[in-house]
Design a protein around this motif. Sequence first.
Motif, PDB file in Angstrom:
ATOM      1  N   VAL A 194       0.837  -1.205   0.000  1.00  0.00           N
ATOM      2  CA  VAL A 194       0.000   0.000   0.000  1.00  0.00           C
ATOM      3  C   VAL A 194       0.875   1.261   0.000  1.00  0.00           C
ATOM      4  O   VAL A 194       0.647   2.197  -0.779  1.00  0.00           O
ATOM      5  N   GLY A 195       1.906   1.269   0.855  1.00  0.00           N
ATOM      6  CA  GLY A 195       2.828   2.418   0.873  1.00  0.00           C
ATOM      7  C   GLY A 195       3.511   2.590  -0.471  1.00  0.00           C
ATOM      8  O   GLY A 195       3.669   3.717  -0.973  1.00  0.00           O
ATOM      9  N   GLY A 196       3.885   1.471  -1.090  1.00  0.00           N
ATOM     10  CA  GLY A 196       4.551   1.513  -2.393  1.00  0.00           C
ATOM     11  C   GLY A 196       3.641   2.045  -3.478  1.00  0.00           C
ATOM     12  O   GLY A 196       4.047   2.878  -4.295  1.00  0.00           O
ATOM     13  N   ILE A 197       2.372   1.593  -3.459  1.00  0.00           N
ATOM     14  CA  ILE A 197       1.432   2.026  -4.503  1.00  0.00           C
ATOM     15  C   ILE A 197       1.162   3.535  -4.388  1.00  0.00           C
ATOM     16  O   ILE A 197       1.131   4.249  -5.394  1.00  0.00           O
ATOM     17  N   LEU A 198       1.002   4.013  -3.164  1.00  0.00           N
ATOM     18  CA  LEU A 198       0.786   5.458  -2.995  1.00  0.00           C
ATOM     19  C   LEU A 198       1.978   6.237  -3.555  1.00  0.00           C
ATOM     20  O   LEU A 198       1.815   7.258  -4.238  1.00  0.00           O
ATOM     21  N   ALA A 199       3.197   5.756  -3.279  1.00  0.00           N
ATOM     22  CA  ALA A 199       4.398   6.426  -3.783  1.00  0.00           C
ATOM     23  C   ALA A 199       4.432   6.393  -5.308  1.00  0.00           C
ATOM     24  O   ALA A 199       4.805   7.372  -5.958  1.00  0.00           O
ATOM     25  N   VAL A 200       4.029   5.267  -5.883  1.00  0.00           N
ATOM     26  CA  VAL A 200       4.021   5.134  -7.344  1.00  0.00           C
ATOM     27  C   VAL A 200       3.033   6.130  -7.963  1.00  0.00           C
ATOM     28  O   VAL A 200       3.342   6.785  -8.970  1.00  0.00           O
ATOM     29  N   LEU A 201       1.847   6.262  -7.348  1.00  0.00           N
ATOM     30  CA  LEU A 201       0.870   7.232  -7.858  1.00  0.00           C
ATOM     31  C   LEU A 201       1.466   8.643  -7.837  1.00  0.00           C
ATOM     32  O   LEU A 201       1.351   9.394  -8.812  1.00  0.00           O
ATOM     33  N   ALA A 202       2.116   8.990  -6.727  1.00  0.00           N
ATOM     34  CA  ALA A 202       2.709  10.325  -6.611  1.00  0.00           C
ATOM     35  C   ALA A 202       3.810  10.513  -7.649  1.00  0.00           C
ATOM     36  O   ALA A 202       3.917  11.570  -8.284  1.00  0.00           O
ATOM     37  N   GLN A 203       4.628   9.472  -7.846  1.00  0.00           N
ATOM     38  CA  GLN A 203       5.725   9.552  -8.812  1.00  0.00           C
ATOM     39  C   GLN A 203       5.175   9.740 -10.228  1.00  0.00           C
ATOM     40  O   GLN A 203       5.728  10.500 -11.026  1.00  0.00           O
ATOM     41  N   LEU A 204       4.091   9.046 -10.541  1.00  0.00           N
ATOM     42  CA  LEU A 204       3.469   9.177 -11.863  1.00  0.00           C
ATOM     43  C   LEU A 204       3.068  10.632 -12.109  1.00  0.00           C
ATOM     44  O   LEU A 204       3.286  11.171 -13.193  1.00  0.00           O
ATOM     45  N   ILE A 205       2.468  11.258 -11.089  1.00  0.00           N
ATOM     46  CA  ILE A 205       2.017  12.643 -11.264  1.00  0.00           C
ATOM     47  C   ILE A 205       3.222  13.562 -11.490  1.00  0.00           C
ATOM     48  O   ILE A 205       3.226  14.410 -12.385  1.00  0.00           O
ATOM     49  N   VAL A 206       4.282  13.371 -10.686  1.00  0.00           N
ATOM     50  CA  VAL A 206       5.469  14.229 -10.836  1.00  0.00           C
ATOM     51  C   VAL A 206       6.099  14.048 -12.222  1.00  0.00           C
ATOM     52  O   VAL A 206       6.487  15.015 -12.875  1.00  0.00           O
ATOM     53  N   ASP A 207       6.193  12.786 -12.666  1.00  0.00           N
ATOM     54  CA  ASP A 207       6.899  12.519 -13.924  1.00  0.00           C
ATOM     55  C   ASP A 207       6.072  12.884 -15.157  1.00  0.00           C
ATOM     56  O   ASP A 207       6.630  13.209 -16.198  1.00  0.00           O
ATOM     57  N   LEU A 208       4.759  12.819 -15.058  1.00  0.00           N
ATOM     58  CA  LEU A 208       3.934  13.011 -16.252  1.00  0.00           C
ATOM     59  C   LEU A 208       3.250  14.377 -16.318  1.00  0.00           C
ATOM     60  O   LEU A 208       2.658  14.723 -17.318  1.00  0.00           O
ATOM     61  N   THR A 209       3.314  15.146 -15.237  1.00  0.00           N
ATOM     62  CA  THR A 209       2.725  16.490 -15.280  1.00  0.00           C
ATOM     63  C   THR A 209       3.808  17.505 -14.925  1.00  0.00           C
ATOM     64  O   THR A 209       4.953  17.151 -14.693  1.00  0.00           O
ATOM     65  N   LYS A 210       3.421  18.780 -14.865  1.00  0.00           N
ATOM     66  CA  LYS A 210       4.399  19.816 -14.540  1.00  0.00           C
ATOM     67  C   LYS A 210       4.449  20.103 -13.044  1.00  0.00           C
ATOM     68  O   LYS A 210       5.168  20.992 -12.596  1.00  0.00           O
ATOM     69  N   LEU A 211       3.659  19.349 -12.252  1.00  0.00           N
ATOM     70  CA  LEU A 211       3.622  19.610 -10.805  1.00  0.00           C
ATOM     71  C   LEU A 211       4.943  19.205 -10.145  1.00  0.00           C
ATOM     72  O   LEU A 211       5.554  18.211 -10.530  1.00  0.00           O
ATOM     73  N   THR A 212       5.371  19.980  -9.139  1.00  0.00           N
ATOM     74  CA  THR A 212       6.585  19.630  -8.398  1.00  0.00           C
ATOM     75  C   THR A 212       6.210  18.711  -7.234  1.00  0.00           C
ATOM     76  O   THR A 212       5.034  18.528  -6.926  1.00  0.00           O
ATOM     77  N   SER A 213       7.246  18.171  -6.586  1.00  0.00           N
ATOM     78  CA  SER A 213       6.976  17.273  -5.463  1.00  0.00           C
ATOM     79  C   SER A 213       6.207  18.003  -4.367  1.00  0.00           C
ATOM     80  O   SER A 213       5.363  17.408  -3.697  1.00  0.00           O
ATOM     81  N   ALA A 214       6.466  19.317  -4.182  1.00  0.00           N
ATOM     82  CA  ALA A 214       5.744  20.070  -3.155  1.00  0.00           C
ATOM     83  C   ALA A 214       4.251  20.121  -3.480  1.00  0.00           C
ATOM     84  O   ALA A 214       3.405  19.932  -2.606  1.00  0.00           O
ATOM     85  N   HIS A 215       3.935  20.347  -4.761  1.00  0.00           N
ATOM     86  CA  HIS A 215       2.521  20.344  -5.168  1.00  0.00           C
ATOM     87  C   HIS A 215       1.869  18.989  -4.879  1.00  0.00           C
ATOM     88  O   HIS A 215       0.733  18.913  -4.418  1.00  0.00           O
ATOM     89  N   VAL A 216       2.605  17.920  -5.185  1.00  0.00           N
ATOM     90  CA  VAL A 216       2.027  16.588  -5.036  1.00  0.00           C
ATOM     91  C   VAL A 216       1.831  16.249  -3.552  1.00  0.00           C
ATOM     92  O   VAL A 216       0.848  15.612  -3.173  1.00  0.00           O
ATOM     93  N   MET A 217       2.764  16.703  -2.703  1.00  0.00           N
ATOM     94  CA  MET A 217       2.585  16.477  -1.261  1.00  0.00           C
ATOM     95  C   MET A 217       1.293  17.145  -0.789  1.00  0.00           C
ATOM     96  O   MET A 217       0.504  16.556  -0.053  1.00  0.00           O
ATOM     97  N   VAL A 218       1.066  18.382  -1.239  1.00  0.00           N
ATOM     98  CA  VAL A 218      -0.153  19.107  -0.875  1.00  0.00           C
ATOM     99  C   VAL A 218      -1.386  18.367  -1.391  1.00  0.00           C
ATOM    100  O   VAL A 218      -2.362  18.144  -0.666  1.00  0.00           O
ATOM    101  N   LEU A 219      -1.305  17.941  -2.653  1.00  0.00           N
ATOM    102  CA  LEU A 219      -2.422  17.242  -3.284  1.00  0.00           C
ATOM    103  C   LEU A 219      -2.785  15.973  -2.509  1.00  0.00           C
ATOM    104  O   LEU A 219      -3.965  15.676  -2.283  1.00  0.00           O
TER     105      LEU A 219
END
Lengths: 116, 150, 339
Positions: A9-34
């Motif tokens: 579960v922890g891994g899947i959540l990290a993968v979802l966050a990584q997908l957003i960072v790699d495929l959109t223009k959002l930074t890691s700070a944006h994704v943490m907030v999201l």
Amino acid sequence: MQFFWAFVVGGILAVLAQLIVDLTKLTSAHVMVLFVSSGAVLSGLGIYKYIVSLGGAGATVPLPGFGHALVEGIVKAIDKDGAVGILTGGLTATSLGITVAILMGYIIALLFNPKG
Amino acid sequence: MLKASKKEEKRFANMQEKRKPPVPLGSNLIRAFITGGLICVVGQAIMEILKMLGIPPDGAAGPTAAILIVISALLTGFGVYDDIGRFGGMGAALPITGFANAIVSPAMEFKREGFVLGLGARMFTVAGPVLVYGLVTSTVVGFFYYLLKG
Amino acid sequence: MGVYREGKYTLKFTNLPVLAGTYTVAGPIEGQGPLGRYFDLVYEDSLLGENTWEKAEVRMLHEAVDGVLKGRNLRASDIDYLIGGDLLNQITASSFAARDLDIPFLGLYSACATFSEALIVSAMMVASGASNRVVAGVSSHHDTAERQFRFPTEFANQRPMTATWTVTGSGACLIEKEEEANKNLPRLSSATLGRVVDAGIKDAYDMGSAMAPAAADTIKRHLEDTRQVPEAYDLIITGDLSRVGKPLVEDLLSQEGIEVMRVLNDCGIIIYDPKQDVHAGGSGAACSALVTGGYLYKELLNGNWNRILLVATGALLSPTTIQQGESIPGIAHAIAIER
């Protein structure tokens, strides 16, 4: 078995966050907030508690778990104290983590210098 | 072209897309999965120990987070956590340990600009927004809960 | 009368200003890179024993200027002007270094193109007869740049593949009037001042793409103004376009019917080994200064090369413009060095 599910579960959540960072223009700070906000919403919809019961620490340690803890705290405070709980419950439930993080920030900054 | 028109911008963006190094998505995802998963396994282990020490299961998440925060803060101080982040990407940033790193790293970095306006103020450059949006969203959610509960 | 215009944007120097000496100070990662042995002074740590990285950067620039003076047995009082800049807010690394140097100081800023800008201004000073000896110096520092433009250095952030690594170091060059004693040394023959070009790139982690159109524009104008083909130079070397921006320059110029592939290279690509964890390559004002002052200058002296066109490139962004969602304008200034 609980360790296996925490990992997944922890891994899947990290993968979802990584997908957003790699495929959109959002930074890691944006994704943490999201993810904090998403956790709070999922908690309000009554969904996140199932993720917690499956993943254990895998669901509570990532940031959506922080959003979940805020909402759980608010819900508990509303049930106990009524409307004022909307404003008191969140920080009451998460005060341990926030206080420790700020204290550690201060202490570490006193003791260490950045390596660069 | 000095400030490119929309059309020129688009043409250049197409050209750039062809030359851009590909995002190593596969390895990024695997490394995020492993890093995020392992940090949560450590969290689970701390939780199990706390339960053995007699802390009730539904009260263990908070202290677990606190212990992880202490570990992450120390790793940040020793200059290790940024390497974990470089390897694991969001796998290192998303757990509460990433939140702790976001507090400790600017505190340490901007100490040189003073203890009040440096360390004190800059501590929240990344962690601040997380707290702000976490609180705003959860308060809204709590408000609806209160209304619907009637 | 020393300087005249050729074409629309290009300055030609007569009684060519002489690049009479260089001195380079490099940080640890630069020292371990493939050009490490060309640098005059390499530090093993990026703090240099100072208590802030900003002070370390000031000292690197100070030592580069001292080094270039010592190399020719000159004192500060022999130098008419010190011309340079850096990437810190209000170019404080340069002005703080100048505070201790007792030479009139002209501060410049074109981001990472500041190095060629400083060489051009110095060459104009000397070619016009206004001065006999000028020192041009620039610096940059990975950690001062990170904490100013991006995140704290210990923040657990994963940099994308298009990101570049700010070079830690400083380079100073001595530019002199031609004399009997220095007439065999490399000289500065012409320069093309760049226009600010903005192709709409907004990603602060992709400065190579943002600067490529400016570099292509300046190279094209230089060749047109001077009526030369790219092969007139042994090497056309851009400042810090990295592995992302260099192929874009080739593409852009190819569309204009100019093929530079055979002579084009980039300081940001050659300063690091791909195995060093720097992603797309090096950047920073010191990137072109270390490569030019260290590697290229020595190869010119050895006779391995005769004519080089240095096209240092700058991304004219600030943390504020990026946060406000503005695109990144680029600039490139070209200067020809020959022997």
